[in-house]
Write an enzyme that holds these catalytic residues in place. Structure first.
Site: not given
Ligand SMILES: Cc1cc2nc3c(=O)[nH]c(=O)nc-3n(C[C@H](O)[C@H](O)[C@H](O)COP(=O)(O)OP(=O)(O)OC[C@H]3O[C@@H](n4cnc5c(N)ncnc54)[C@H](O)[C@@H]3O)c2cc1C
Ligand code: SF4
Ligand code: SF4
Ligand code: FES
Lengths: 234, 572
Positions: B248, B233, B120, B279, B345, B235, B387, B245
């Protein structure tokens, strides 16, 4: 660009006595999905139209609905691939309509909860990972693609008539663990699904296979679970 | 009128059911009355979209060490990461991944049955543990399954609108039940904010409709500063016009980036790592090709070419990508190159938090009692200015876990806050006022103007003129936002209201980002100023903190923690 007509199911229990269809006609840009079109309506024509959506890339399972009579993900359905003079959009069948295209998902998740939808091991785990051969892992390729969108369960006549039936999605989940070489609760799992409200409610009508946007062969999974229960009780 | 409301009391309330929120829940729920609040069903969280993998130096394929992972992370961050935090993360990584496996996560396997690992960007060795191209999806479902196993209490489709702060302590929050529009208040000893990123501030983004910066704004409005928000970031491989997306992993498996002249142009920018350069560098290279007229047919996109990988490899390693590209663009990547452009991203900055996820409020890292944060919303800061791929799933799970443990400990010494009627009243009033806006302005149109402006003026290449113009614009748009009109006055599943609230978060998110970018007169990691093209360690080897005030936001700084590695020039 082409003009298309969308005929959309509307219902707001707070003010409508019964559901009705509302038509919207507008220019659809090339490449638009059904979800893009619904967003276009919500953002530019009628902000009171409601539907669930999040990822818009077919992975979160929010936007399942009925498009011209077929259950599908709105975000993965290209408008240009939908035939007919009008595109009819309805909520998923078999689940109570809460508003417009929003259905009550609780019965669906309740079904899921019944099948012991989690990994179980009884031996104490090794320091490192449980080993699993690529061949054994391959058996999970299909069921782990499930996004819990409910397209399958909502297409299943057995579920429509008996909402205690756990439904195909829950059975796919059961399959995912029964056929995971690392899991150690196979017997309990088979016991649970070997039930009138489980495997045997399925009459192999194949609607669910047609409906699954992730190309999961739900009926095959159910058939293999049936086979497994028969062999394990012998 | 918003009169009906319910009150709830928990030891711990977790906002967000992504990987960070659910991982924390698993850790703390056995010891504390715990509720998880999420505006979408847990498996709909945006973590599920992560395709590529989660980084951990398991050494299953290449010889690898956490020390090397540490170095790669710090170098990738352009030396802005706090090195103590990055060290904790990479040292925890192996255990975090093994635990996930023990919970049932179906990782892809090596012939000998161990977890498979692949390349990666920015990682020296094969370090990404993955499950085909569904890594986030299978992790998210696994955690949800485990939460079901332990009977975690979820409030699904509840939308948090406000944090309750009293005498510097967080005592709870208010949330609207989207199903019926009722406002609930939650009082708790500890609140964890794990609400994900804010990619929706940009017009071309890889993130979900729900990724609207909620947690950043909730904290910012509660007097918590936002840290290093200028680092967004982009992507390198978003589907043209859609931003969706392409992992990668596609380049990790050997995909090429090709310009309009048919050249693998990364040769010019990062000959050592080619397509697998970090990236920020890859996105800038693409944008430079496009800006200098070497896009495909001179347009604003280039190609990601997978054809030489062959049908078999594409279908086995990248099945979801094949499907996604076909369904979204009608392009069969076995036979045709994929048109792509950089896409917004990941939000590197966020709510400042310490190694246990406890939110801090100043340059001395003073703790805010009762408030925790983890995942993309937080800034702990392990990613610094940029990142590395696969480090954010790790960040979310690693610090979600740590915050869960820390909260379990914290609540044993903390008292249950009393009901605070005043707080409830304020949130009721706030929501009522919002719903009663009957002006001329349209939310969708204001949001679109914001997103376009952010893309052009606060995107890959920035300068003082563009940023100042964007800051002024945000303020104008925010003013106009006071005058929005909501047409739907009903209360069940009123997503018009939800989108309006989300749009209001985006203004705060964007303001902090643009202001941070304007004040940071250097180029570092993802923040690239054409008027200050060099990194300036003397002036800017420090974290930005932005505070909301009644007038102009206040900007402060705090030092970067440097332990193992002295800053060097970053070359690949
Ligand atoms: C398309 C894509 C591909 C990716 N691929 C990778 C990868 O291969 N490897 C890697 O390491 N990272 C990757 N990332 C980044 C990574 O997925 C995210 O940074 C990470 O999953 C974020 O997790 P989280 O738990 O912080 O938030 P999220 O999974 O975004 O969860 C947010 C939560 O908060 C809740 N929420 C938000 N606002 C409110 C509100 N006002 N009231 C109540 N609930 C709320 C939502 O309902 C949700 O449950 C990728 C990101 C994207 C966009
Ligand atoms: S095959 Fe079984 S589960 Fe599928 S639709 Fe038919 S009855 Fe339902
Ligand atoms: S099996 Fe297919 S249709 Fe059913 S819930 Fe899973 S993804 Fe949806
Ligand atoms: S919006 Fe996520 S599956 Fe359609």
């Amino acid at each position: 660009m082409a003009e298309r007509t969308f005929k959309i199911h509307r219902f707001n229990p707070e003010k409508d006595e019964k559901p009705y269809f509302q038509e919207y006609r507008f220019e659809v840009e090339s490449g638009w999905s059904i979800l893009d079109s619904l967003n276009h309506i919500k953002w530019n024509i009628d902000s009171s139209l409601n539907f669930r959506r999040s990822c818009r890339s077919g992975i979160c399972g929010s936007c399942a609905m009925r498009v011209n009579g077929e259950n599908a993900l709105a975000c993965e359905t290209q408008v240009k691939n939908v035939k007919g003079s009008k595109i009819k959009i309805e909520p998923l069948p078999g689940l109570a309509v809460m508003r417009d295209l929003v259905v009550d998902m609780e019965p669906f998740f309740e079904g899921l909860k019944k099948v012991m939808p989690y990994f179980v091991t009884k031996d104490s785990p090794p320091d490192k990972e449980w080993l699993q051969s690529p061949e054994d892992r391959k058996k999970l390729d299909e069921p782990i693609k499930c996004i819990l969108c409910a397209c399958c369960t909502a297409s299943c006549p057995s579920f429509w008539f008996d909402d205690k039936y756990v439904g195909p999605a829950a059975l796919v989940k059961s399959y995912r663990f029964v056929f995971d070489s690392r899991d150690q609760a196979r017997e309990e799992r088979l016991d649970i699904v070997n039930d009138r409200e489980g495997l045997w409610r399925c009459h192999t009508i194949f609607n669910c296979v047609e409906a699954c946007p992730k190309d999961i062969n739900c009926t095959q999974a159910i058939a293999e679970l049936k086979k497994a229960t028969v062999f394990s009780t012998v | 009128m918003q009169q009906t409301y319910e009150q709830h009391f928990y030891d711990v309330v977790i906002v967000g059911s992504g990987l960070a929120g659910q991982r924390a829940a698993l850790e703390v729920a056995p010891f504390a009355r715990t509720a998880v609040i999420s505006k979408v069903y847990p498996t709909r969280s945006h973590s599920g979209a992560a395709q590529g993998g989660i980084a951990a130096a398991l050494g299953n394929v290449d010889e690898d060490t956490w020390q090397q992972h540490h170095f790669d992370t710090v170098k990738g961050s352009d030396y802005l990461a706090d090195q103590d935090a990055a060290e904790i993360m990479v040292r925890d990584a192996a255990q975090v991944v093994i635990e996930l496996e023990h919970m049932g996560t179906p990782f892809s396997r090596l012939p000998d049955g161990r977890i498979a690992q692949r390349n990666f960007g920015g990682h020296k060795y094969k370090r990404a543990c993955y499950s085909a191209d569904l890594t986030g999806h299978v992790m998210l479902h696994t955690l949800y399954e485990q939460c079901l196993k332990y009977g975690t209490k979820f409030y699904n489709e509840f939308f948090v609108t406000r944090l309750f702060m009293k005498e510097g302590r967080c005592i709870g929050l208010s949330a609207v039940n989207l199903a019926d529009g009722k406002l609930h208040s939650f009082f708790a000893k500890a609140v964890l904010i794990a609400t994900g990123g804010g990619g929706r501030a940009f017009s071309i983004t890889a993130t979900a409709h729900a990724t609207t910066g909620d947690g950043f704004a909730l904290a910012y409005r509660a007097g918590i500063p936002l840290e290093d928000m200028e680092f967004m970031q982009f992507h390198p491989t978003g589907l043209y016009k859609l931003g969706i997306l392409v992992t990668e992993g596609a380049r990790g498996e050997g995909g090429y980036l090709i310009n309009g002249k048919g050249e693998r142009f990364m040769e010019k920018y990062a000959p050592g790592m080619m397509e697998l350069a970090p990236r920020d560098i890859t996105s800038r290279s693409e944008q430079t090709e496009i800006n200098e007229g070497r896009g495909i047919d001179g347009k604003d996109y280039i190609y990601l070419d997978l054809r030489h990988l062959g049908k078999e490899k594409i279908l086995e390693r990248l099945p979801q990508i094949h499907d996604l590209v076909f369904k979204s663009l009608g392009v069969d990547c076995i036979k045709e190159p994929i048109p792509i452009q950089p896409t917004a991203h990941y939000t590197m900055g966020g709510i400042p938090a310490n190694l246990d996820g406890q939110v801090t409020i100043d340059s001395e890292n003073t703790i805010v009692p009762g408030l925790f944060s983890a995942g993309e919303t937080s800034c702990i800061s392990v990613h610094g200015a940029n990142r590395l791929g696969c480090n954010s799933l790790l960040d979310a799970v690693c610090f979600g876990r740590r915050a869960g443990k820390a909260m379990a400990k914290y609540i044993t010494g903390a008292s249950m806050p009393d009901i605070d009627e005043e707080q409830i009243k304020v949130s009721v009033k706030e929501l009522d006022e919002f719903k009663s806006r009957k002006g001329e302005e349209k939310v969708a149109s204001l949001r679109e103007q914001l997103q376009k402006g952010m893309m052009v003026r606060c995107g890959i290449f920035r300068d003082s003129e563009k940023l100042s113009a964007q800051l002024a614009d945000i303020r104008k748009l925010r003013g106009r936002f006071q005058n929005i009109g909501l047409e739907d006055s009903t209360s069940n599943y009123n997503f018009e209201l939800m989108e309006a609230l989300e749009c209001s978060w985006l203004f705060d998110f964007s303001e902090a980002m643009v202001l941070g970018a304007l004040k940071r007169e250097e180029s570092r990691g993802a923040h690239s100023r054409t008027d200050f093209p060099k990194r300036d360690d003397e002036k800017f080897l420090k974290h930005t903190l932005i505070y909301k005030t009644d007038g102009e936001p206040r900007v402060e700084y705090k030092p970067v923690v440097i332990t193992a590695f002295q800053p060097q020039e970053r070359k690949y």
